[in-house]
Structure formats: C-alpha cells, structure tokens
Design a protein around this motif. Structure first.
Motif, mmCIF file in Angstrom:
data_model
loop_
_atom_site.group_PDB
_atom_site.id
_atom_site.type_symbol
_atom_site.label_atom_id
_atom_site.label_comp_id
_atom_site.label_asym_id
_atom_site.label_seq_id
_atom_site.Cartn_x
_atom_site.Cartn_y
_atom_site.Cartn_z
ATOM 1 N N GLY A 194 38.422 3.932 38.394
ATOM 2 C CA GLY A 194 39.734 3.308 38.438
ATOM 3 C C GLY A 194 40.390 3.446 39.791
ATOM 4 O O GLY A 194 40.904 2.470 40.366
ATOM 5 N N LEU A 195 40.388 4.653 40.352
ATOM 6 C CA LEU A 195 41.029 4.878 41.649
ATOM 7 C C LEU A 195 40.282 4.169 42.777
ATOM 8 O O LEU A 195 40.903 3.596 43.675
ATOM 9 N N CYS A 196 38.951 4.197 42.738
ATOM 10 C CA CYS A 196 38.169 3.497 43.762
ATOM 11 C C CYS A 196 38.478 2.001 43.743
ATOM 12 O O CYS A 196 38.611 1.364 44.808
ATOM 13 N N THR A 197 38.591 1.439 42.559
ATOM 14 C CA THR A 197 38.861 0.012 42.434
ATOM 15 C C THR A 197 40.265 -0.323 42.910
ATOM 16 O O THR A 197 40.489 -1.298 43.631
ATOM 17 N N LEU A 198 41.225 0.493 42.509
ATOM 18 C CA LEU A 198 42.606 0.249 42.901
ATOM 19 C C LEU A 198 42.785 0.354 44.410
ATOM 20 O O LEU A 198 43.506 -0.438 45.025
ATOM 21 N N LEU A 199 42.090 1.323 45.016
ATOM 22 C CA LEU A 199 42.225 1.558 46.464
ATOM 23 C C LEU A 199 41.223 0.755 47.293
ATOM 24 O O LEU A 199 41.316 0.739 48.518
ATOM 25 N N ASP A 200 40.241 0.119 46.613
ATOM 26 C CA ASP A 200 39.175 -0.624 47.299
ATOM 27 C C ASP A 200 38.435 0.283 48.278
ATOM 28 O O ASP A 200 38.212 -0.064 49.442
ATOM 29 N N ARG A 201 38.041 1.450 47.784
ATOM 30 C CA ARG A 201 37.341 2.423 48.604
ATOM 31 C C ARG A 201 36.138 2.987 47.847
ATOM 32 O O ARG A 201 36.133 3.036 46.621
ATOM 33 N N ALA A 202 35.131 3.425 48.609
ATOM 34 C CA ALA A 202 33.968 4.079 48.012
ATOM 35 C C ALA A 202 34.360 5.451 47.473
ATOM 36 O O ALA A 202 35.458 5.959 47.729
ATOM 37 N N VAL A 203 33.433 6.044 46.737
ATOM 38 C CA VAL A 203 33.694 7.296 46.033
ATOM 39 C C VAL A 203 34.219 8.386 46.957
ATOM 40 O O VAL A 203 35.200 9.080 46.648
ATOM 41 N N GLY A 204 33.574 8.571 48.108
ATOM 42 C CA GLY A 204 33.940 9.664 48.988
ATOM 43 C C GLY A 204 35.370 9.590 49.496
ATOM 44 O O GLY A 204 36.027 10.619 49.674
ATOM 45 N N ALA A 205 35.863 8.385 49.710
ATOM 46 C CA ALA A 205 37.203 8.219 50.265
ATOM 47 C C ALA A 205 38.288 8.730 49.330
ATOM 48 O O ALA A 205 39.333 9.209 49.788
#
Length: 305
Positions: A194-205
C-alpha cells in the motif's frame, strides 16, 4: 501432475515455469489478449537469480481447456476470483483440488461457491517476482509456500502436492495455522504494498524514513486488532520482521500493486485494504491509519480498467 494455473501474471508465470520444468503437465489460463498472444508466441521467460529458462507453456481461455486436471492453482487478483473459478468449473473433476495462493482475504470462501470445501487448499507465498513484460518474470526462490486444507483437516493428497512443489525447487511448508499466515500476509501487503503504491516507490525507499517505519507498525497493529477480534492468532512482531527483511533484502522490488498502478491496471486494493476495513467496520473497530490508506489508494483507482 496435471495442473491448470489461473492467472498468468508474475506469480502465475513463475509457478508455471517451475512446475513445467520439473515434469508436470501445466496449462495457463488468462483473459488478457496481450498476455495470451505473448506467451503463445514466445512462451514464459523466467530469470531466477541469473538462472534463465525459456519454456513453452500452453495458454488460453478457461473454456478452451478440456482436459482432466489434478490441481487448479489460483493466482488471479482477488477481484477476479469468483469469475475465474466460475469459468473454470468444468475442469473440476472428482479428483481435482483447488489451491489458492492469492493475496487478500476471502478467496477460499468465493471458491467454495463452486467447489466442495474438502477439496480446497489455501495458503500464501513469500516468493517475490517482478513482471517485466507479458510472460517475462524476474523472481527468486528464497520465499516459502505455506498452505493447508480449508477444512483444517489433513488430507492424504497433501503429501502428493508437497512432493510436487518440492520437486519444482519450491519451498513447500504445510502449515495447519495457515489462516493466521493469510492474515499476516494481508497485513504485510496492506502496509508495504500500500505505501509503495501510494508513494510510487520501490520497497527499499519506504524503509528509509522514520515516518515510513512508524506507519508500517501502525498499519500492522491495526490489522492485528481486526484479526484477533475475529479469533485469528496474529503475530505482530513476525509481520514487522518480515517487512524489515523485505526492505533490507528486496530493496529494488516493485510490489505487484505498484506494478499494476504504473501499468494502468486495477490493483488489489479492494481484496486487501477494502476487505480489512470492511471487516473492521463489522467489528466496530477504529482503524484510522488503515482507513486513510485505503481511501487514498481507492481514489487512485478512479478510471482504471
């Protein structure tokens, strides 16, 4: 074993390749025309930690398949579960088992509308895979497959499935506490995907910031409260540790939800976040962080096919 895999996304292709390479008869089922054409033309290309295999796997619509099937492996999005199993119900013979390793909650219950519960197995997989193009998958074999029969009783047939998965180089872990594992995986996905999708970032970010870590812990805690209200054992530290491991060891991984969002496809937000929020409301539980995340993700679904 004769296996039909419904859903030719990243996980469907990964499982199809591994199971076919180990000598099983595998058939892929999908409805996307681009996916059908690509796999019919070029087969499945699987890159697992630099080990590249290109294998032909027959693919088509469910109604085009007219063979006796031992196992139906469900790997569609949760939103497609009911339609997918309904389209494939003609494949269900007296000996056929159905295994769902789908994300989200409630998939086994939807399958049970068409299949006797005694023949349904449910579980999760922690294997990570990225779909680079239709039929082209990069994955790893570090994860596990935790699964069990939906009745809670051990089925002698399970030994055969365990051997097939092990023979395909997959880490099979029959687990009678699979209901807890499904809820814990839903919490993992609710937080990290959910957070990766909302932020448009890969897991590590996501794990680089203290705010991200705090949000993860709050989301996992709220998911745990929902599970426990329903009588499901839930290990919060284990879920947080799993997310921490993903952040450290799979930093460049793009969760499937983010891959879908970038590709303009509908995501699993309803079967993961929506299902969790709906269950919380039934129990009259307040889950403000999870509810806010759900609403923001659902807004991003507007206009998505």
């Amino acid at each position: 074993m004769k296996i039909a895999i419904i859903g030719a996304g990243a996980m469907g292709c990964l499982f199809a390749a591994r199971l076919a390479l180990s000598g099983n008869t595998v058939r892929l089922i999908d409805v996307d025309s681009e996916t059908l054409e690509a796999i019919r033309t070029r087969g499945v290309r699987l890159d697992m930690a630099g080990q590249v295999d290109q294998i032909r796997v027959p693919i088509g619509l469910a109604e085009q398949l007219r063979e006796d099937i031992d196992l139906i492996l469900m790997l569609t999005k949760g939103s497609a579960t009911r339609a997918a199993i309904r389209a494939a119900r003609h494949l269900i013979a007296p000996q056929t088992r159905v295994l769902t390793l789908q994300n989200g909650l409630g998939n086994a219950a939807l399958i049970a509308e068409y299949v006797d519960t005694a023949y349904i197995l449910q579980g999760i997989t922690t294997i990570a895979a990225d779909l680079r193009a239709p039929g082209v998958v990069h994955g790893n074999s570090q994860g596990t497959i935790q699964w069990w029969c939906c009745t809670g009783e051990e089925d002698p047939w399970m030994k055969k499935l365990h051997e097939v998965l092990i023979g395909a180089g997959l880490t099979s872990c029959p687990d009678s506490a699979v209901e807890s594992r499904i809820w814990e995986k839903a919490a993992f996905n609710a937080a990290l995907n959910g957070l990766c999708t909302l932020l448009d970032r890969a897991v590590g970010a996501v794990g680089e910031h203290a705010q991200g870590k705090d949000l993860i812990e709050e989301i996992v805690s709220e998911c745990g409260s929902i599970a426990e209200q329903g009588g499901i054992a839930f290990d919060r530290p284990r879920v947080v540790a799993s997310i921490d491991h993903a952040i450290r060891c799979q930093a460049d991984h793009l969760p499937s939800m983010l891959q879908d969002r970038r590709a303009g496809r509908a995501t699993e937000v309803e079967s993961i976040h929506g299902a969790l929020v709906s269950t919380a409301r039934k129990h009259h539980l307040r889950v403000p962080v999870l509810e806010t995340l759900y609403r923001l993700l659902a807004m991003g679904e507007s206009g998505v096919a």
